[in-house]
Design a protein around this motif. Sequence first.
Motif, PDB file in Angstrom:
ATOM      1  N   MET A   1       9.731   7.465   1.684  1.00 41.90           N
ATOM      2  CA  MET A   1       9.003   8.584   1.135  1.00 41.90           C
ATOM      3  C   MET A   1       9.465   9.893   1.789  1.00 41.90           C
ATOM      4  SD  MET A   1       7.073   7.067  -1.070  1.00 41.90           S
ATOM      5  CE  MET A   1       5.931   8.293  -1.555  1.00 41.90           C
ATOM      6  N   PHE A   2       9.663   9.867   3.089  1.00 47.79           N
ATOM      7  CA  PHE A   2      10.107  11.075   3.771  1.00 47.79           C
ATOM      8  C   PHE A   2      11.514  11.463   3.338  1.00 47.79           C
ATOM      9  CE2 PHE A   2       6.757   9.915   6.817  1.00 47.79           C
ATOM     10  CZ  PHE A   2       6.112  11.128   6.926  1.00 47.79           C
ATOM     11  N   GLY A   3      12.356  10.481   3.096  1.00 47.27           N
ATOM     12  CA  GLY A   3      13.711  10.761   2.621  1.00 47.27           C
ATOM     13  C   GLY A   3      13.698  11.416   1.252  1.00 47.27           C
ATOM     14  N   GLY A   4      12.809  10.967   0.374  1.00 50.39           N
ATOM     15  CA  GLY A   4      12.678  11.575  -0.946  1.00 50.39           C
ATOM     16  C   GLY A   4      12.178  13.005  -0.857  1.00 50.39           C
ATOM     17  N   LEU A   5      11.204  13.234   0.000  1.00 50.90           N
ATOM     18  CA  LEU A   5      10.689  14.594   0.188  1.00 50.90           C
ATOM     19  C   LEU A   5      11.767  15.503   0.769  1.00 50.90           C
ATOM     20  CD1 LEU A   5       8.354  16.601   0.090  1.00 50.90           C
ATOM     21  CD2 LEU A   5       7.630  15.732   2.319  1.00 50.90           C
ATOM     22  N   ARG A   6      12.521  14.957   1.723  1.00 52.25           N
ATOM     23  CA  ARG A   6      13.611  15.747   2.318  1.00 52.25           C
ATOM     24  C   ARG A   6      14.647  16.111   1.257  1.00 52.25           C
ATOM     25  NH1 ARG A   6      17.835  13.718   6.977  1.00 52.25           N
ATOM     26  NH2 ARG A   6      19.003  15.657   7.084  1.00 52.25           N
TER      27      ARG A   6
ATOM     28  N   LEU B   1      13.866  -9.379  15.885  1.00 50.18           N
ATOM     29  CA  LEU B   1      14.437  -8.708  14.718  1.00 50.18           C
ATOM     30  C   LEU B   1      13.393  -7.843  14.019  1.00 50.18           C
ATOM     31  CD1 LEU B   1      16.850 -11.335  13.171  1.00 50.18           C
ATOM     32  CD2 LEU B   1      17.400  -9.273  14.418  1.00 50.18           C
ATOM     33  N   SER B   2      12.145  -8.278  14.025  1.00 51.93           N
ATOM     34  CA  SER B   2      11.083  -7.445  13.454  1.00 51.93           C
ATOM     35  C   SER B   2      10.975  -6.133  14.219  1.00 51.93           C
ATOM     36  CB  SER B   2       9.738  -8.176  13.493  1.00 51.93           C
ATOM     37  OG  SER B   2       9.769  -9.320  12.694  1.00 51.93           O
ATOM     38  N   THR B   3      11.043  -6.234  15.535  1.00 52.13           N
ATOM     39  CA  THR B   3      11.009  -5.026  16.369  1.00 52.13           C
ATOM     40  C   THR B   3      12.201  -4.139  16.065  1.00 52.13           C
ATOM     41  OG1 THR B   3       9.860  -6.238  18.106  1.00 52.13           O
ATOM     42  CG2 THR B   3      10.921  -4.173  18.737  1.00 52.13           C
ATOM     43  N   GLY B   4      13.365  -4.737  15.894  1.00 49.30           N
ATOM     44  CA  GLY B   4      14.567  -3.962  15.562  1.00 49.30           C
ATOM     45  C   GLY B   4      14.426  -3.236  14.238  1.00 49.30           C
ATOM     46  N   VAL B   5      13.875  -3.907  13.238  1.00 51.30           N
ATOM     47  CA  VAL B   5      13.668  -3.275  11.934  1.00 51.30           C
ATOM     48  C   VAL B   5      12.710  -2.106  12.066  1.00 51.30           C
ATOM     49  CG1 VAL B   5      12.654  -3.629   9.643  1.00 51.30           C
ATOM     50  CG2 VAL B   5      14.249  -5.303  10.554  1.00 51.30           C
ATOM     51  N   VAL B   6      11.630  -2.293  12.797  1.00 52.60           N
ATOM     52  CA  VAL B   6      10.646  -1.217  12.987  1.00 52.60           C
ATOM     53  C   VAL B   6      11.278  -0.031  13.699  1.00 52.60           C
ATOM     54  CG1 VAL B   6       8.516  -0.603  14.210  1.00 52.60           C
ATOM     55  CG2 VAL B   6       8.640  -2.728  12.903  1.00 52.60           C
ATOM     56  N   VAL B   7      12.095  -0.295  14.715  1.00 52.49           N
ATOM     57  CA  VAL B   7      12.739   0.794  15.466  1.00 52.49           C
ATOM     58  C   VAL B   7      13.703   1.566  14.573  1.00 52.49           C
ATOM     59  CG1 VAL B   7      14.366   1.292  17.342  1.00 52.49           C
ATOM     60  CG2 VAL B   7      12.449  -0.258  17.727  1.00 52.49           C
ATOM     61  N   VAL B   8      14.546   0.854  13.828  1.00 50.04           N
ATOM     62  CA  VAL B   8      15.530   1.530  12.980  1.00 50.04           C
ATOM     63  C   VAL B   8      14.836   2.346  11.895  1.00 50.04           C
ATOM     64  CG1 VAL B   8      17.349   1.143  11.286  1.00 50.04           C
ATOM     65  CG2 VAL B   8      17.389  -0.080  13.444  1.00 50.04           C
ATOM     66  N   LEU B   9      13.859   1.755  11.222  1.00 46.71           N
ATOM     67  CA  LEU B   9      13.154   2.501  10.177  1.00 46.71           C
ATOM     68  C   LEU B   9      12.350   3.657  10.770  1.00 46.71           C
ATOM     69  CD1 LEU B   9      12.024  -0.381   7.804  1.00 46.71           C
ATOM     70  CD2 LEU B   9      13.957   1.174   7.544  1.00 46.71           C
ATOM     71  N   GLY B  10      11.812   3.455  11.972  1.00 46.54           N
ATOM     72  CA  GLY B  10      11.084   4.538  12.645  1.00 46.54           C
ATOM     73  C   GLY B  10      11.990   5.714  12.969  1.00 46.54           C
ATOM     74  N   ILE B  11      13.205   5.429  13.411  1.00 43.26           N
ATOM     75  CA  ILE B  11      14.166   6.495  13.697  1.00 43.26           C
ATOM     76  C   ILE B  11      14.473   7.275  12.429  1.00 43.26           C
ATOM     77  CG2 ILE B  11      16.575   6.936  14.330  1.00 43.26           C
ATOM     78  CD1 ILE B  11      16.283   4.600  16.345  1.00 43.26           C
ATOM     79  N   ARG B  12      14.663   6.562  11.312  1.00 41.87           N
ATOM     80  CA  ARG B  12      14.950   7.245  10.045  1.00 41.87           C
ATOM     81  C   ARG B  12      13.760   8.101   9.602  1.00 41.87           C
ATOM     82  NH1 ARG B  12      18.241   3.881   5.740  1.00 41.87           N
ATOM     83  NH2 ARG B  12      17.818   5.866   4.743  1.00 41.87           N
ATOM     84  N   ILE B  13      12.556   7.580   9.775  1.00 40.72           N
ATOM     85  CA  ILE B  13      11.364   8.338   9.386  1.00 40.72           C
ATOM     86  C   ILE B  13      11.266   9.616  10.211  1.00 40.72           C
ATOM     87  CG2 ILE B  13       8.836   8.339   9.488  1.00 40.72           C
ATOM     88  CD1 ILE B  13       9.006   5.339   8.667  1.00 40.72           C
ATOM     89  N   PHE B  14      11.438   9.501  11.523  1.00 40.91           N
ATOM     90  CA  PHE B  14      11.311  10.682  12.375  1.00 40.91           C
ATOM     91  C   PHE B  14      12.439  11.682  12.153  1.00 40.91           C
ATOM     92  CE2 PHE B  14       8.417   7.965  14.894  1.00 40.91           C
ATOM     93  CZ  PHE B  14       7.317   8.808  14.859  1.00 40.91           C
ATOM     94  N   SER B  15      13.636  11.226  11.845  1.00 42.20           N
ATOM     95  CA  SER B  15      14.713  12.174  11.568  1.00 42.20           C
ATOM     96  C   SER B  15      14.464  12.909  10.254  1.00 42.20           C
ATOM     97  CB  SER B  15      16.071  11.479  11.559  1.00 42.20           C
ATOM     98  OG  SER B  15      16.178  10.603  10.470  1.00 42.20           O
ATOM     99  N   ASN B  16      13.945  12.206   9.250  1.00 41.02           N
ATOM    100  CA  ASN B  16      13.596  12.876   7.999  1.00 41.02           C
ATOM    101  C   ASN B  16      12.426  13.838   8.197  1.00 41.02           C
ATOM    102  OD1 ASN B  16      15.518  11.881   6.159  1.00 41.02           O
ATOM    103  ND2 ASN B  16      14.393   9.966   5.961  1.00 41.02           N
ATOM    104  N   ALA B  17      11.442  13.429   8.992  1.00 35.32           N
ATOM    105  CA  ALA B  17      10.301  14.319   9.264  1.00 35.32           C
ATOM    106  C   ALA B  17      10.767  15.579   9.997  1.00 35.32           C
ATOM    107  CB  ALA B  17       9.240  13.583  10.079  1.00 35.32           C
ATOM    108  N   ALA B  18      11.711  15.427  10.908  1.00 37.42           N
ATOM    109  CA  ALA B  18      12.241  16.594  11.621  1.00 37.42           C
ATOM    110  C   ALA B  18      12.985  17.525  10.667  1.00 37.42           C
ATOM    111  CB  ALA B  18      13.170  16.145  12.745  1.00 37.42           C
ATOM    112  N   ALA B  19      13.747  16.964   9.745  1.00 41.87           N
ATOM    113  CA  ALA B  19      14.465  17.793   8.769  1.00 41.87           C
ATOM    114  C   ALA B  19      13.481  18.520   7.849  1.00 41.87           C
ATOM    115  CB  ALA B  19      15.420  16.937   7.949  1.00 41.87           C
TER     116      ALA B  19
END
Length: 71
Positions: free
Chosen positions: A1-6, A45-63
Motif C-alpha cells: 500500500m505504501f509503495g502504491g501511495l509513493r 524465515l518468517s522473521t526474515g520475511v517480516v524484516v524485509v517487508l518492514g524495511i520496504r514499508i519504512f523506506s516507502n514511508a520515508a519517501a
Amino acid sequence: MFGGLRAMLDGIFDDKVFVVSFLSNVVVAALIVFLGDKLGVGAQLSTGVVVVLGIRIFSNAAAIRRHVFRA
C-alpha cells in the motif's frame, strides 16, 4: 500500500503494476514461510520475511514523508 501511495505521489502509479506486485509479494512471502515450515526453520524465515517487508514499508514511508513535507 505504501509503495502504491509513493508511486502515486511520484506520478508513476500504474494499477496493473500495483496489483501484480502486491499479489506476487504475498505469494512469494507465503511460499518462503511455507517452505521454511516444511524444512523446520519456519520461525527464522518468517522473521526474515517480516524484516524485509518492514524495511520496504519504512523506506516507502520515508519517501512519502519527504514528498509531502519537502524534506
